[in-house]
Design a protein around this motif. Structure first.
Motif, PDB file in Angstrom:
ATOM      1  N   TYR A  33       0.845  -1.194   0.000  1.00 43.61           N
ATOM      2  CA  TYR A  33       0.000   0.000   0.000  1.00 43.61           C
ATOM      3  C   TYR A  33       0.885   1.249   0.000  1.00 43.61           C
ATOM      4  N   LEU A  34       0.306   2.366  -0.458  1.00 42.40           N
ATOM      5  CA  LEU A  34       1.005   3.641  -0.343  1.00 42.40           C
ATOM      6  C   LEU A  34       1.015   4.097   1.112  1.00 42.40           C
ATOM      7  N   TYR A  35       2.110   4.726   1.515  1.00 38.23           N
ATOM      8  CA  TYR A  35       2.232   5.191   2.900  1.00 38.23           C
ATOM      9  C   TYR A  35       1.497   6.501   3.128  1.00 38.23           C
ATOM     10  N   LYS A  85      -8.615  12.101  -9.772  1.00 35.42           N
ATOM     11  CA  LYS A  85      -9.486  11.662 -10.859  1.00 35.42           C
ATOM     12  C   LYS A  85      -9.900  10.201 -10.686  1.00 35.42           C
ATOM     13  N   ARG A  86      -9.074   9.430 -10.005  1.00 31.95           N
ATOM     14  CA  ARG A  86      -9.356   7.991  -9.877  1.00 31.95           C
ATOM     15  C   ARG A  86      -9.961   7.642  -8.531  1.00 31.95           C
ATOM     16  N   PHE A  87      -9.662   8.434  -7.485  1.00 33.53           N
ATOM     17  CA  PHE A  87     -10.175   8.135  -6.148  1.00 33.53           C
ATOM     18  C   PHE A  87     -10.705   9.430  -5.534  1.00 33.53           C
ATOM     19  N   SER A 107     -12.621   9.503  -2.732  1.00 35.67           N
ATOM     20  CA  SER A 107     -12.980   9.308  -1.325  1.00 35.67           C
ATOM     21  C   SER A 107     -11.818   8.670  -0.593  1.00 35.67           C
ATOM     22  N   PHE A 108     -11.752   8.937   0.701  1.00 37.81           N
ATOM     23  CA  PHE A 108     -10.700   8.340   1.511  1.00 37.81           C
ATOM     24  C   PHE A 108     -10.846   6.814   1.539  1.00 37.81           C
ATOM     25  N   GLY A 109     -12.071   6.334   1.602  1.00 35.37           N
ATOM     26  CA  GLY A 109     -12.292   4.897   1.699  1.00 35.37           C
ATOM     27  C   GLY A 109     -11.777   4.148   0.485  1.00 35.37           C
ATOM     28  N   ALA A 110     -12.142   4.646  -0.701  1.00 37.54           N
ATOM     29  CA  ALA A 110     -11.698   3.971  -1.923  1.00 37.54           C
ATOM     30  C   ALA A 110     -10.177   4.009  -2.048  1.00 37.54           C
ATOM     31  N   PHE A 111      -9.591   5.147  -1.711  1.00 38.29           N
ATOM     32  CA  PHE A 111      -8.129   5.253  -1.780  1.00 38.29           C
ATOM     33  C   PHE A 111      -7.479   4.322  -0.760  1.00 38.29           C
ATOM     34  N   GLY A 112      -8.027   4.287   0.460  1.00 35.55           N
ATOM     35  CA  GLY A 112      -7.421   3.473   1.510  1.00 35.55           C
ATOM     36  C   GLY A 112      -7.460   1.992   1.228  1.00 35.55           C
ATOM     37  N   ILE A 137      -3.678   1.513  -7.574  1.00 33.17           N
ATOM     38  CA  ILE A 137      -3.652   2.974  -7.673  1.00 33.17           C
ATOM     39  C   ILE A 137      -3.008   3.422  -8.969  1.00 33.17           C
ATOM     40  N   PHE A 138      -1.906   2.791  -9.333  1.00 37.18           N
ATOM     41  CA  PHE A 138      -1.196   3.181 -10.552  1.00 37.18           C
ATOM     42  C   PHE A 138      -1.525   2.175 -11.656  1.00 37.18           C
TER      43      PHE A 138
END
Length: 607
Positions: free
Chosen positions: A484-486, A501-503, A505-510, A517-518
């Protein structure tokens, strides 16, 4: 796995207590967005021959739980000591009953209770496997009035009486304004101290460099043992913009006095700024210094480390000048140098011969320290480098050519955030061993060989600035470790707006792993660095260019180590180690790495 604790929750609090009154401690674990876990301890069933002793204290009216009390139990020539705490861990509190594991012991010889206020109560022999309740009873207590002398200190603070009190000022510079996802600042690593007899009176003096906007200072030792302070300016900027990242006192021109090299850095100015130009100052023999014109090449690089040795054995001292990072372009390294000393009594002159000696040293990495040392016993000084996102680098001196032998050193797989180096024969076997200061393990990143911390660097948005992203391994909701990203969503968006553009919300990103992600191909040409080892260690020299790494005890791992001194503290003919450290320039999610108060490690022999 064996303890039943390998579950995939995001836990943020825990408390323990004997909830079922069966003589072992059970656990309650709080989890984010998951049910609370209640973990029953089965030790009493699996280990029926193991015993316990529990003690409940009832204190005075204003402190009925007796917080602050200490209890010592004595059994079989051993003792255990526990305290009653009002809290333990994040928003967590264990039960106030003290629980002692007794092993196979069947009785307790005596119990000593030290109540708040230092009143002492003593109890005789007690049986095991029971709960003993003791009430505070003032008339029966013995008042402990004996004065306890503090332990004899090995080192004593004497700065004020020697006129060494000095506060180094540093105007704050926010590195994160240029690269939001940096792990720490680079502007806070200077200045440094150099020691030597600069005025020919056979007494050691001290030079303290300065940060941008401030003057340097000499501390000249007096025959009485104190110091006279002398403020100087060795800067060319109108507002003293230069920052002294490192300094070195050594005899440049063979006239038997100590000249001064000042390496300029701190990554606060654009690439190629004149404020990064190193300078050389020549000593007139009395401690007065004049800048030598045209003595150094044009080297406007973000310098970090300095080391001198006669590596070509022509009778004078040459230099390695290391650079830590290309300003505002982390993690790209800036240029490092091997400078050959061509000075004589009429002119000081250093020539850049890096390509001739070892071309890869030009961009050797994010160099934090360098050490010239003869590690193979052939009387030619070899070179060891420490740096971030890399293993310790070993360069063998082959009659003036430096050959990288890191891959065959035996410790090339230990990649870390190495900060500092020192040398000493720690095992008394006749060759030099090495001490390497790492970042320690008191940090959010928990890196191992199979789950390293990685850094991905690329200009993703084509704005001319490198975007650095740190990743590490965490368990997902099923308990599987994934990458995961730090950095949190808000920092990632400020560094690379494409994330928004891709996330959204915090939930989707987390929930998203790094590959999610990439998109496929985005990081194909990125620079990828990693570390898997964070322990400060000593490096045993096995001979023939081979080494073995030994981690220091836990006390040396609670903060990054930046300063190392080896000396025989206790006069037992074994070299001991004094360490200092801490890093107050960490990014805010990590917070200051400031748990160190300094440390002395006693060498007991045999490693």
């Amino acid at each position: 796995d064996a303890w039943g604790l390998n579950f995939g929750t995001f836990s943020n609090g825990a408390a323990y207590g004997d909830l079922d009154q069966d003589g072992d401690l059970d656990l309650v674990v709080n989890n984010i967005n998951d049910p609370v876990l209640l973990l029953e301890n089965k030790a009493n069933e699996q280990l029926p021959n193991q015993h316990y002793f529990r003690l409940k204290l009832n204190g005075r009216e204003l402190n009925p739980a007796a917080f602050g009390s200490e209890v010592v139990i004595y059994s079989g020539g051993q003792q255990q000591r526990k305290s009653i705490l009002s809290g333990r861990g994040y928003l967590s509190k264990p039960e106030s009953t003290l629980h002692f594991g007794m092993g196979t012991a069947t009785a307790i010889d005596s119990v000593k209770i030290i109540w708040p206020g230092r009143q002492v109560q003593k109890l005789g022999q007690q049986s095991v496997n029971k709960l003993l309740v003791v009430n505070y009873n003032a008339p029966d207590l013995e008042i402990n009035t004996k004065k306890v002398d503090p332990p004899l200190a090995i080192l004593k603070e004497v700065s004020a009486e020697l006129n060494l009190d000095y506060l180094i000022n540093d105007d704050d510079f926010i590195d994160f304004n240029f690269q939001r996802t940096l792990p720490h600042k680079f502007s806070q690593y200077g200045p440094s101290i150099s020691v030597g007899d600069v005025n020919g009176d056979d007494l050691d003096d001290m030079f303290v460099g300065s940060t941008r906007g401030f003057k340097e200072k000499w501390f000249l030792q007096t025959p009485e043992g104190g110091f006279n302070q002398k403020e100087v300016v060795y800067k060319n900027g109108d507002e003293m913009e230069e920052e002294d990242a490192n300094t070195l006192l050594f005899d440049v021109d063979g006239d038997s006095d100590l000249d001064l090299y000042i390496a300029r850095g701190s990554a606060q100015y654009p690439i190629g700024s004149p404020f990064y130009q190193d300078i050389l100052l020549l000593n007139d023999g009395k401690g007065n210094y004049t800048q030598a014109e045209n003595a150094l090449p044009n080297m406007r690089n973000n310098s970090s480390s300095l080391a001198a040795a006669d590596f070509d054995q022509d009778g004078d001292l040459d230099l390695f000048v290391g650079s830590r990072v290309l300003p505002m372009a982390y993690p790209s390294p800036d240029r490092s140098y091997i400078l050959r000393n061509d000075s004589d009594l009429t002119q000081a002159k250093f020539v850049d011969i890096t390509k001739e000696v070892a071309e890869e040293l030009e961009y050797a990495g994010l160099i934090s320290d360098a050490l010239w040392t003869d590690f193979n016993g052939d009387s030619w000084p070899d070179l060891i480098l420490a740096g971030e996102w890399m293993s310790l680098q070993f360069y063998e001196n082959k009659e003036g050519k430096l050959i990288n032998i890191t891959e065959s050193s035996g410790i090339s797989e230990y990649s870390g955030w190495w900060n500092s180096l020192s040398s000493a024969d720690l095992d008394n076997d006749g060759d030099m061993d090495y001490i390497a200061g790492n970042f320690g393990e008191n940090i959010n990143f928990k890196a191992k060989k199979d789950t390293p911390v990685r850094l991905y660097a690329k200009d993703l948005d084509d704005n001319g600035m490198i975007d650095p992203f740190i990743s590490y391994y965490l368990r997902d909701s099923t308990g599987v470790k994934k990458e995961y990203l730090y950095h949190p969503w808000q920092d990632m968006v400020k560094q690379y707006v494409g994330i928004r553009k891709r996330f959204n919300s915090f939930g989707a990103f987390g929930e998203a792993t790094l590959p999610e992600i990439f998109e496929e191909g985005m990081l194909d040409d990125a620079v990828i660095l990693e570390f898997n080892y964070m322990k400060s260690s000593w490096i045993e020299n096995l001979g023939n260019g081979e080494f073995q790494l030994h981690a220091f005890p836990l006390e040396a791992q609670i903060a990054p180590v930046y300063g190392i001194l080896t000396t025989d503290v206790d006069q037992d003919k074994l070299m001991d180690i004094i360490m200092v450290g801490n890093d107050f320039g960490m990014e805010v999610q990590q917070g200051p790495a400031d748990a160190f108060v300094g440390l002395i490690l006693h060498n007991k022999g045999n490693g």
